[in-house]
Design a protein around this motif. Structure first.
Motif, PDB file in Angstrom:
ATOM      1  N   GLU A 293      69.787  45.472 -18.364  1.00 39.39           N
ATOM      2  CA  GLU A 293      70.999  45.625 -19.171  1.00 39.39           C
ATOM      3  C   GLU A 293      71.781  46.866 -18.761  1.00 39.39           C
ATOM      4  O   GLU A 293      73.015  46.832 -18.653  1.00 39.39           O
ATOM      5  CB  GLU A 293      70.639  45.724 -20.659  1.00 39.39           C
ATOM      6  CG  GLU A 293      70.163  44.436 -21.270  1.00 39.39           C
ATOM      7  CD  GLU A 293      69.663  44.623 -22.696  1.00 39.39           C
ATOM      8  OE1 GLU A 293      69.763  45.748 -23.236  1.00 39.39           O
ATOM      9  OE2 GLU A 293      69.163  43.640 -23.265  1.00 39.39           O
ATOM     10  N   ARG A 294      71.077  47.970 -18.511  1.00 41.90           N
ATOM     11  CA  ARG A 294      71.732  49.215 -18.118  1.00 41.90           C
ATOM     12  C   ARG A 294      72.407  49.067 -16.766  1.00 41.90           C
ATOM     13  O   ARG A 294      73.543  49.511 -16.579  1.00 41.90           O
ATOM     14  CB  ARG A 294      70.711  50.343 -18.093  1.00 41.90           C
ATOM     15  CG  ARG A 294      71.209  51.677 -17.597  1.00 41.90           C
ATOM     16  CD  ARG A 294      72.227  52.351 -18.494  1.00 41.90           C
ATOM     17  NE  ARG A 294      71.743  52.734 -19.779  1.00 41.90           N
ATOM     18  CZ  ARG A 294      71.170  53.902 -20.070  1.00 41.90           C
ATOM     19  NH1 ARG A 294      70.976  54.792 -19.133  1.00 41.90           N
ATOM     20  NH2 ARG A 294      70.794  54.160 -21.301  1.00 41.90           N
ATOM     21  N   VAL A 295      71.738  48.427 -15.814  1.00 39.07           N
ATOM     22  CA  VAL A 295      72.324  48.204 -14.491  1.00 39.07           C
ATOM     23  C   VAL A 295      73.566  47.323 -14.604  1.00 39.07           C
ATOM     24  O   VAL A 295      74.586  47.570 -13.960  1.00 39.07           O
ATOM     25  CB  VAL A 295      71.286  47.598 -13.516  1.00 39.07           C
ATOM     26  CG1 VAL A 295      71.943  47.091 -12.244  1.00 39.07           C
ATOM     27  CG2 VAL A 295      70.223  48.624 -13.185  1.00 39.07           C
ATOM     28  N   GLY A 296      73.510  46.307 -15.455  1.00 42.59           N
ATOM     29  CA  GLY A 296      74.678  45.451 -15.679  1.00 42.59           C
ATOM     30  C   GLY A 296      75.847  46.233 -16.257  1.00 42.59           C
ATOM     31  O   GLY A 296      76.997  46.043 -15.862  1.00 42.59           O
ATOM     32  N   ALA A 297      75.567  47.134 -17.201  1.00 46.39           N
ATOM     33  CA  ALA A 297      76.620  47.950 -17.805  1.00 46.39           C
ATOM     34  C   ALA A 297      77.224  48.910 -16.784  1.00 46.39           C
ATOM     35  O   ALA A 297      78.443  49.107 -16.744  1.00 46.39           O
ATOM     36  CB  ALA A 297      76.065  48.718 -18.995  1.00 46.39           C
ATOM     37  N   ILE A 298      76.390  49.501 -15.943  1.00 47.19           N
ATOM     38  CA  ILE A 298      76.886  50.423 -14.915  1.00 47.19           C
ATOM     39  C   ILE A 298      77.723  49.667 -13.887  1.00 47.19           C
ATOM     40  O   ILE A 298      78.790  50.130 -13.473  1.00 47.19           O
ATOM     41  CB  ILE A 298      75.704  51.174 -14.257  1.00 47.19           C
ATOM     42  CG1 ILE A 298      75.072  52.128 -15.266  1.00 47.19           C
ATOM     43  CG2 ILE A 298      76.160  51.921 -13.012  1.00 47.19           C
ATOM     44  CD1 ILE A 298      73.771  52.748 -14.811  1.00 47.19           C
ATOM     45  N   LYS A 299      77.265  48.489 -13.496  1.00 47.69           N
ATOM     46  CA  LYS A 299      78.017  47.671 -12.543  1.00 47.69           C
ATOM     47  C   LYS A 299      79.380  47.290 -13.132  1.00 47.69           C
ATOM     48  O   LYS A 299      80.405  47.357 -12.447  1.00 47.69           O
ATOM     49  CB  LYS A 299      77.215  46.413 -12.197  1.00 47.69           C
ATOM     50  CG  LYS A 299      77.877  45.524 -11.185  1.00 47.69           C
ATOM     51  CD  LYS A 299      76.997  44.316 -10.894  1.00 47.69           C
ATOM     52  CE  LYS A 299      77.689  43.362  -9.964  1.00 47.69           C
ATOM     53  NZ  LYS A 299      76.890  42.148  -9.751  1.00 47.69           N
TER      54      LYS A 299
END
Length: 92
Positions: A14-20
């Motif tokens: 989820e965090r990687v998706g938000a950063i992307k």
């Protein structure tokens, strides 16, 4: 209940998706705002481009804060602390 590794993996994903998503938004900002500035420069003397630049910029700062977990009001890791507090209480 899911185990700790599955939970960590889901949260990391989820965090990687938000950063992307934040970087995609930043890239769009860096393309669109200069284009709007060019249109503004070539069409009128009033600097209307500052309004979309500031509005989108404020949204971009909020997107950054969400993607990197920064919350000036509630503090860092507030969500994690609140989840643990609620799980340990007898209200559920």
């Amino acid at each position: 209940m899911e185990n700790s590794n599955e939970y960590k993996y889901r949260r990391a994903k989820e965090r990687v998706g938000a950063i992307k998503s934040f970087y995609n938004n930043l890239l769009a900002y860096c393309i669109v705002i200069p284009f709007l500035a060019w249109i503004n420069y070539n069409t009128t003397g009033f600097p209307w481009v500052i309004f979309p630049a500031l509005g989108w910029g404020i949204g971009l700062v909020g997107h950054w804060a969400n993607a990197y977990g920064y919350n000036p009001i509630l503090g860092k890791n507030w969500e994690e602390r609140k989840i643990k507090e609620l799980m340990n209480s007898n209200d559920f």
